[in-house]
Write a protein that holds these residues in place. Structure first.
Motif, PDB file in Angstrom:
ATOM      1  N   ALA A 240     113.531  13.437 -69.505  1.00 13.85           N
ATOM      2  CA  ALA A 240     112.648  12.396 -68.971  1.00 13.85           C
ATOM      3  C   ALA A 240     112.637  12.401 -67.449  1.00 13.85           C
ATOM      4  O   ALA A 240     111.575  12.318 -66.820  1.00 13.85           O
ATOM      5  CB  ALA A 240     113.085  11.027 -69.493  1.00 13.85           C
ATOM      6  N   LEU A 241     113.816  12.513 -66.826  1.00 18.11           N
ATOM      7  CA  LEU A 241     113.882  12.498 -65.366  1.00 18.11           C
ATOM      8  C   LEU A 241     113.224  13.731 -64.760  1.00 18.11           C
ATOM      9  O   LEU A 241     112.497  13.643 -63.763  1.00 18.11           O
ATOM     10  CB  LEU A 241     115.338  12.396 -64.917  1.00 18.11           C
ATOM     11  CG  LEU A 241     116.034  11.057 -65.194  1.00 18.11           C
ATOM     12  CD1 LEU A 241     117.516  11.148 -64.848  1.00 18.11           C
ATOM     13  CD2 LEU A 241     115.373   9.929 -64.404  1.00 18.11           C
ATOM     14  N   GLY A 242     113.490  14.900 -65.344  1.00 11.24           N
ATOM     15  CA  GLY A 242     112.883  16.116 -64.815  1.00 11.24           C
ATOM     16  C   GLY A 242     111.374  16.110 -64.938  1.00 11.24           C
ATOM     17  O   GLY A 242     110.651  16.452 -63.987  1.00 11.24           O
ATOM     18  N   LEU A 243     110.878  15.694 -66.092  1.00  9.49           N
ATOM     19  CA  LEU A 243     109.437  15.662 -66.305  1.00  9.49           C
ATOM     20  C   LEU A 243     108.780  14.574 -65.461  1.00  9.49           C
ATOM     21  O   LEU A 243     107.688  14.767 -64.917  1.00  9.49           O
ATOM     22  CB  LEU A 243     109.152  15.431 -67.791  1.00  9.49           C
ATOM     23  CG  LEU A 243     107.735  15.727 -68.275  1.00  9.49           C
ATOM     24  CD1 LEU A 243     107.346  17.162 -67.944  1.00  9.49           C
ATOM     25  CD2 LEU A 243     107.636  15.494 -69.777  1.00  9.49           C
ATOM     26  N   ALA A 244     109.448  13.425 -65.327  1.00  7.80           N
ATOM     27  CA  ALA A 244     108.898  12.351 -64.485  1.00  7.80           C
ATOM     28  C   ALA A 244     108.840  12.786 -63.026  1.00  7.80           C
ATOM     29  O   ALA A 244     107.870  12.480 -62.318  1.00  7.80           O
ATOM     30  CB  ALA A 244     109.755  11.096 -64.622  1.00  7.80           C
TER      31      ALA A 244
ATOM     32  N   ILE B 170     110.615   7.657 -74.831  1.00 10.59           N
ATOM     33  CA  ILE B 170     110.670   8.856 -73.999  1.00 10.59           C
ATOM     34  C   ILE B 170     109.797   9.960 -74.587  1.00 10.59           C
ATOM     35  O   ILE B 170     109.094  10.674 -73.856  1.00 10.59           O
ATOM     36  CB  ILE B 170     112.128   9.326 -73.831  1.00 10.59           C
ATOM     37  CG1 ILE B 170     112.899   8.331 -72.952  1.00 10.59           C
ATOM     38  CG2 ILE B 170     112.194  10.729 -73.221  1.00 10.59           C
ATOM     39  CD1 ILE B 170     114.364   8.663 -72.779  1.00 10.59           C
ATOM     40  N   LEU B 171     109.798  10.107 -75.909  1.00 14.25           N
ATOM     41  CA  LEU B 171     108.975  11.143 -76.530  1.00 14.25           C
ATOM     42  C   LEU B 171     107.487  10.881 -76.307  1.00 14.25           C
ATOM     43  O   LEU B 171     106.715  11.817 -76.072  1.00 14.25           O
ATOM     44  CB  LEU B 171     109.277  11.211 -78.032  1.00 14.25           C
ATOM     45  CG  LEU B 171     110.669  11.748 -78.397  1.00 14.25           C
ATOM     46  CD1 LEU B 171     110.873  11.709 -79.911  1.00 14.25           C
ATOM     47  CD2 LEU B 171     110.863  13.165 -77.874  1.00 14.25           C
ATOM     48  N   ILE B 172     107.077   9.625 -76.361  1.00 18.99           N
ATOM     49  CA  ILE B 172     105.671   9.299 -76.053  1.00 18.99           C
ATOM     50  C   ILE B 172     105.351   9.659 -74.609  1.00 18.99           C
ATOM     51  O   ILE B 172     104.292  10.221 -74.300  1.00 18.99           O
ATOM     52  CB  ILE B 172     105.400   7.809 -76.321  1.00 18.99           C
ATOM     53  CG1 ILE B 172     105.519   7.497 -77.819  1.00 18.99           C
ATOM     54  CG2 ILE B 172     104.011   7.416 -75.825  1.00 18.99           C
ATOM     55  CD1 ILE B 172     105.449   6.025 -78.153  1.00 18.99           C
ATOM     56  N   GLY B 173     106.269   9.336 -73.705  1.00 17.12           N
ATOM     57  CA  GLY B 173     106.072   9.695 -72.306  1.00 17.12           C
ATOM     58  C   GLY B 173     105.998  11.191 -72.090  1.00 17.12           C
ATOM     59  O   GLY B 173     105.212  11.679 -71.265  1.00 17.12           O
ATOM     60  N   VAL B 174     106.801  11.960 -72.827  1.00 14.10           N
ATOM     61  CA  VAL B 174     106.777  13.426 -72.718  1.00 14.10           C
ATOM     62  C   VAL B 174     105.409  13.967 -73.132  1.00 14.10           C
ATOM     63  O   VAL B 174     104.813  14.811 -72.442  1.00 14.10           O
ATOM     64  CB  VAL B 174     107.898  14.052 -73.574  1.00 14.10           C
ATOM     65  CG1 VAL B 174     107.691  15.554 -73.716  1.00 14.10           C
ATOM     66  CG2 VAL B 174     109.256  13.772 -72.951  1.00 14.10           C
ATOM     67  N   VAL B 175     104.902  13.496 -74.263  1.00  8.61           N
ATOM     68  CA  VAL B 175     103.598  13.962 -74.745  1.00  8.61           C
ATOM     69  C   VAL B 175     102.498  13.612 -73.744  1.00  8.61           C
ATOM     70  O   VAL B 175     101.631  14.443 -73.422  1.00  8.61           O
ATOM     71  CB  VAL B 175     103.290  13.355 -76.124  1.00  8.61           C
ATOM     72  CG1 VAL B 175     101.871  13.699 -76.561  1.00  8.61           C
ATOM     73  CG2 VAL B 175     104.298  13.867 -77.157  1.00  8.61           C
ATOM     74  N   ALA B 176     102.527  12.385 -73.215  1.00  7.08           N
ATOM     75  CA  ALA B 176     101.504  11.974 -72.245  1.00  7.08           C
ATOM     76  C   ALA B 176     101.577  12.806 -70.973  1.00  7.08           C
ATOM     77  O   ALA B 176     100.555  13.209 -70.408  1.00  7.08           O
ATOM     78  CB  ALA B 176     101.662  10.490 -71.928  1.00  7.08           C
ATOM     79  N   ALA B 177     102.796  13.077 -70.498  1.00  8.34           N
ATOM     80  CA  ALA B 177     102.961  13.847 -69.262  1.00  8.34           C
ATOM     81  C   ALA B 177     102.482  15.284 -69.434  1.00  8.34           C
ATOM     82  O   ALA B 177     101.776  15.831 -68.570  1.00  8.34           O
ATOM     83  CB  ALA B 177     104.425  13.823 -68.832  1.00  8.34           C
ATOM     84  N   LEU B 178     102.849  15.919 -70.540  1.00  3.91           N
ATOM     85  CA  LEU B 178     102.435  17.305 -70.760  1.00  3.91           C
ATOM     86  C   LEU B 178     100.916  17.424 -70.876  1.00  3.91           C
ATOM     87  O   LEU B 178     100.333  18.436 -70.492  1.00  3.91           O
ATOM     88  CB  LEU B 178     103.099  17.858 -72.022  1.00  3.91           C
ATOM     89  CG  LEU B 178     104.623  18.032 -71.951  1.00  3.91           C
ATOM     90  CD1 LEU B 178     105.164  18.516 -73.294  1.00  3.91           C
ATOM     91  CD2 LEU B 178     105.015  19.000 -70.841  1.00  3.91           C
ATOM     92  N   GLY B 179     100.268  16.389 -71.387  1.00  2.00           N
ATOM     93  CA  GLY B 179      98.816  16.416 -71.484  1.00  2.00           C
ATOM     94  C   GLY B 179      98.105  16.317 -70.146  1.00  2.00           C
ATOM     95  O   GLY B 179      96.900  16.562 -70.062  1.00  2.00           O
ATOM     96  N   LEU B 180      98.826  15.971 -69.084  1.00  2.53           N
ATOM     97  CA  LEU B 180      98.229  15.840 -67.752  1.00  2.53           C
ATOM     98  C   LEU B 180      98.373  17.096 -66.903  1.00  2.53           C
ATOM     99  O   LEU B 180      97.953  17.101 -65.742  1.00  2.53           O
ATOM    100  CB  LEU B 180      98.876  14.662 -67.005  1.00  2.53           C
ATOM    101  CG  LEU B 180      98.635  13.279 -67.586  1.00  2.53           C
ATOM    102  CD1 LEU B 180      99.407  12.238 -66.803  1.00  2.53           C
ATOM    103  CD2 LEU B 180      97.137  12.954 -67.569  1.00  2.53           C
TER     104      LEU B 180
END
Length: 376
Positions: free
Chosen positions: A115-119, A244-254
């Motif tokens: 989460a921290l790395g992707l954020a 966190i998993l929802i946030g991961v999916v949203a981030a990768l889609g951007l």
């Protein structure tokens, strides 16, 4: 006397000026302009292959550090025993240590690190600032302010209770920063950073005022604020994992819209990227990622800042690769710091947040001095 085509009679080859290709010339001559494309395609293929190999090595490193997290500590347990406990179960003291203590700890490290790395990668892409991290826009201090409030005024005194307050505080802080940064005609990266700095200053002042006025609150708060993977159980994983998993999916889609916006907002819009939609979705993803990670492990510094920056030195500015590598390498750093902290002050432990700051910050400064900060 020259012919109508422009060539000397009985001499050179006539030319079709519209095509620029000699009439009657050799086939090799007609393909001279196509030859440079082949080496370029080869270079692109090789670069893509190297990135895939690097991603596989990152995944292998993550598996290795997870194994170390499950097997080493104050009481070292052989890999074979760990595998036996995980696959076949069983009882005994070693089984209890692995299942009840180290599995939740490793899972928190995986979730919080990813989460921290992707954020961090997402925030650096949104603000177009390679030094952006979850602390820059008030996320960490928003979580800290909410936890301090819960301890001082609501009597909350357990990690399970901290989770939802920290998540709420991180989300509210980032929402305020986003609203301030997007007020007026349009949001810009500069306005977001300035709004984050202002909110950060206010939150730091509030946290300091509360903990300095009550030593019991300070004693309770400092164990969470230092950033640690220890003392968390499976309930914390269950609570923050889906967010966190929802946030991961949203981030990768951007990733693709951020690549387009990196060329400039007007060019990005021409390529089909929706600026405001991308920023709003990014804000939600950052709130979920940073809020979940901070709620679970405390405000751990350096991971969200350093990992995307170091990754970008290898992969270049393509957000698809930056996010993929950050998703794997940030947990490697966090879990590696946690494992290292078990040895540095043995038989005691040093919290992962202290290790990442103590060893990571000097390394980041050294790399920044030796190489220019990678452009976005």
């Amino acid at each position: 006397m020259k012919s109508r085509g422009g060539a000397a009679d009985g001499g050179g080859t006539s030319t079709d000026t519209s095509a620029g290709v000699p009439l009657g010339g050799s086939p090799a001559a007609s393909t001279l302009t196509e030859e440079p494309a082949a080496p370029a395609r080869t270079v692109v293929r090789r670069a893509g292959a190297v990135r895939w190999y690097g991603l596989a090595l990152a995944a292998l490193a993550l598996v290795l550090v997870c194994g170390l997290s499950l097997s080493v500590g104050a009481r070292s347990i052989p890999f074979a025993t760990v595998w036996e406990v995980l696959v076949r179960g069983g009882g005994g003291e070693e089984a209890f240590v692995v299942r009840e203590l180290r599995v939740p700890r490793t899972a928190i490290g995986l979730l919080a690190g990813a989460a921290l790395g992707l954020a961090g990668a997402l925030m650096q892409g949104l603000t177009r600032n390679p030094l952006a991290d979850p602390g820059l826009l008030g996320v960490n201090n928003g979580a800290s302010a909410a936890v301090v409030t819960a301890i001082a005024f609501l009597g909350v005194d357990s990690p399970i209770g901290y989770v939802w307050f920290a998540l709420l505080g991180a989300a509210v802080a980032y929402a305020v920063v986003y609203l301030l940064g997007s007020s007026g005609r349009a949001s810009t990266p500069e306005r977001m950073v300035l709004a984050g700095a202002a909110i950060n200053a206010m939150l730091i002042a509030y946290v300091s005022a509360v903990i300095l006025s009550d030593l019991s609150v300070f004693d309770e708060f400092r164990f969470w604020a230092v950033g640690s993977l220890a003392g968390r159980d499976t309930d914390v994983v269950v609570q923050v994992g889906p967010l966190i998993l929802i946030g991961v999916v949203a981030a990768l889609g951007l990733a693709r819209p951020l690549n387009a916006l990196a060329l400039g907002e007007e060019t990005g819009r021409a390529l089909g990227a929706h600026t405001e939609r991308t920023r709003l979705t990014g804000a939600v993803a950052v709130a979920l990622l940073c809020g979940g990670a901070t709620a679970a492990a405390g405000p751990i510094a350096f991971v969200g800042l350093a990992v995307p920056h170091l990754v970008r030195m290898v992969t270049g500015p393509d957000q698809r690769w930056v996010m993929a590598y950050s998703l794997l390498l940030a947990p490697v750093l966090l879990l590696g710091a946690d494992v290292l902290g078990r040895f540095l002050v043995s038989p005691g432990e040093l919290e992962a947040g202290i290790v990442t700051a103590f060893f990571g910050a000097p390394l980041f400064i050294l790399l920044s001095r030796r190489r220019r900060i990678a452009a976005l």
